[in-house]
Scaffold this active site. Structure first.
Site, PDB file in Angstrom:
ATOM      1  N   LYS A 161       0.879  -1.362   0.178  1.00  0.00           N
ATOM      2  CA  LYS A 161      -0.151   0.065  -0.103  1.00  0.00           C
ATOM      3  C   LYS A 161       0.945   1.058  -0.182  1.00  0.00           C
ATOM      4  O   LYS A 161       1.800   1.480   0.600  1.00  0.00           O
ATOM      5  CB  LYS A 161      -0.746   0.018   1.384  1.00  0.00           C
ATOM      6  N   LYS A 268     -12.731  -8.619  -7.974  1.00  0.00           N
ATOM      7  CA  LYS A 268     -13.053  -9.263  -6.713  1.00  0.00           C
ATOM      8  C   LYS A 268     -14.645  -9.698  -6.598  1.00  0.00           C
ATOM      9  O   LYS A 268     -15.384  -8.689  -6.982  1.00  0.00           O
ATOM     10  CB  LYS A 268     -12.799  -8.248  -5.560  1.00  0.00           C
TER      11      LYS A 268
END
Ligand code: OSB
Ligand code: MG
Length: 375
Positions: A161, A268
Site C-alpha cells: 500500500k 473481486k
C-alpha cells in the site's frame, strides 16, 4: 431448487496483524457467512464486506442485517437457481457483497449436488496459481522486513500500500532488497491529479502494476497516467494501471476501457456482485487485451478457495492476492488453502470449499439468524 432455510452468521475473526490502507485500519475481521439448505443439500457463501464502510459503501454488520431481514425472504418464495440470484435480489444491487454471498451459497448447493468443483464450473484445468501477498501500510523498514520474509516463504508477488509521502523511498527500498519480485503498489485512491509526476517517478523505480492511484471519481487522472506511461514505456511496454474501487459493474468497466482510463482490473467477486459477474469481467479483460488480477478481501478460507479457482482462468495475467486466508486471519472456521513452492493449490472437490469446523464457527459467532420458508 427450493430453499428450505437460510442461516446467517456474523463472525468476528482475530487478525494476525492489523490491515492498514489509506482508507483506514482493520484490526478484527467482522465478516458474515450464509448457509443455504434445500432438498438437494447445503451450501455456504461469504459476504466479504469489511467491518467499516471504508473501501466501498458496504459494511459487514449492515449487510448482515440486510441479508437476514430483507434478502433471505426474497429467496424463500419459490424455485431459485444461482443464476437467478442477482435478479431476485435486484433491488439490493447497492449491496453487491451481500448479493455475492447468496449467489455463492446457492451455487455451492448446485455444485455439490452435481459433484462438480468450482474450478471445473469455471472451465479451469490448472491445478494451482502463483501465490501473491499484500502488505498493509507500515514504515519502510517494517515493510521491507515483511516483504523479504514473505518472498522467502515463496510468494512471487508482493503488493504494498502506498500514499502521498510514502512511496518513492518505499519502492526504492523494496527494489534494492527484492530486485526481481513482481511488485505491485496500491493507493486505494489516495492520490490527486496534481500527483501525476510524482507517481510516474515512483513507478519508474521499478513497479510492475499500479492499483487504483486516484479516486474512482477522477478517471481523467487515470487516463493521463496511462497516456504518460505509454509515451515513455521501455521494451516490455507500459505497466498496467489497475482499477479496483472504480469498477462495481460491467458498465463501469466498459466506460473506463473506452475512455482509456484503465489498463488493468482487479476482479473481486464480492465487489462486483458475485462469481458470474467476476467471470464476465474476466472475459471482458481477456477480450480487450488488458491485464487482470484476482483481488482479495481478507476473506475466510471460503472466499479464498473461490478466489483461487477464479484465478485459474487464463485472463489473469497478473498474480493475484492469492495467499492462504491464514496470512491475515488468526482463527478461521474454514480449512485453509495450501501453498507449495510459491503456488496456491486450486481445489478439485465438489463445491466451493471444504465444510467449516462447526466448533470453531460457534466460538467466533457474534450473532446468528435462521430464516425458514413459510415462516
Ligand atoms: O484495496 O485491494 C484492496 C483488502 C480489503 C479491501 C481492499 C483491498 C484489500 C487488499 C487485499 O489489499 C488483501 C488480501 O486479501 O490479501
Ligand atoms: Mg486495491
Amino acid at each position: 431448487m427450493r430453499i428450505s432455510a437460510i442461516e446467517l452468521f456474523l463472525l468476528e475473526l482475530p487478525l494476525r496483524e492489523p490491515f492498514v490502507a489509506s482508507h483506514g485500519q482493520t484490526t478484527a475481521r467482522t465478516i458474515s457467512v450464509v448457509r443455504v439448505s434445500s432438498e438437494t443439500g447445503q451450501g455456504w457463501g461469504e459476504c466479504s464486506a469489511l467491518p467499516a464502510a471504508t473501501y466501498t459503501a458496504e459494511s459487514a454488520a449492515d449487510s448482515y442485517e440486510a441479508l437476514a431481514e430483507k434478502m433471505a425472504p426474497l429467496l424463500l418464495r419459490g424455485d431459485v437457481s444461482s443464476e437467478e440470484v442477482p435478479t431476485l435480489l435486484g433491488e439490493h444491487r447497492d449491496r453487491p457483497m451481500a448479493v455475492a454471498a447468496m449467489e455463492m451459497a446457492v451455487l455451492d448447493v448446485e455444485l455439490r449436488a452435481a459433484g462438480m468443483s468450482l474450478a471445473r464450473w469455471f472451465g479451469v484445468d490448472q491445478r494451482s496459481v502463483p501465490a501473491g501477498v499484500s502488505i498493509g501500510l507500515d514504515d519502510i523498514d517494517a515493510t521491507v522486513t515483511k516483504a523479504r520474509a514473505l518472498a522467502a516463504e515463496g510468494y512471487r508477488r508482493v503488493k504494498v500500500k502506498v500514499q502521498p509521502g510514502h512511496d518513492i523511498d518505499l519502492v526504492a527500498a523494496l527494489r534494492r532488497t527484492l530486485p526481481t519480485i513482481e511488485l505491485q503498489i496500491d493507493a486505494n485512491g489516495a492520490y490527486g491529479p496534481a500527483d501525476l509526476e510524482h507517481l510516474l517517478q515512483t513507478i519508474r523505480i521499478g513497479v510492475d502494476a499500479m492499483e487504483q492511484p486516484f479516486p474512482p471519481a477522477t478517471p481523467e487522472a487515470a487516463r493521463l497516467l496511462i497516456e504518460r506511461l505509454s509515451d515513455s514505456a521501455p521494451g516490455s511496454g507500459p505497466i498496467p494501471v489497475v482499477a479496483d474501487e472504480a469498477v462495481a459493474t460491467m458498465a463501469d468497466a466498459a466506460t473506463l476501457l473506452s475512455d482509456g482510463a484503465m489498463s488493468g482490473l482487479s476482479i473481486k467477486p464480492a465487489r462486483v456482485g458475485g462469481l458470474r459477474a467476476a467471470l464476465a469481467l474476466h472475459n471482458l479483460c481477456r477480450d480487450s487485451g488488458i491485464a487482470a488480477t484476482a483481488g482479495g478481501m481478507l476473506e475466510t478460507g471460503l472466499g479464498r478457495h473461490a478466489l483461487a479457482a477464479l484465478a485459474g482462468l487464463p485472463g489473469f495475467t497478473l498474480t493475484g492476492d492469492l495467499s492462504p486466508a491464514g496470512r491475515w486471519l488468526a482463527i478461521d472456521p474454514w480449512p485453509d488453502l495450501t501453498m507449495i513452492d510459491g503456488r496456491i493449490a486450486i481445489r478439485n472437490e465438489p463445491g466451493i470449499a471444504p465444510a467449516p469446523d462447526e466448533g470453531v464457527l460457534s466460538t467466533v459467532t457474534l450473532d446468528r439468524r435462521l430464516i425458514k420458508a413459510g415462516s
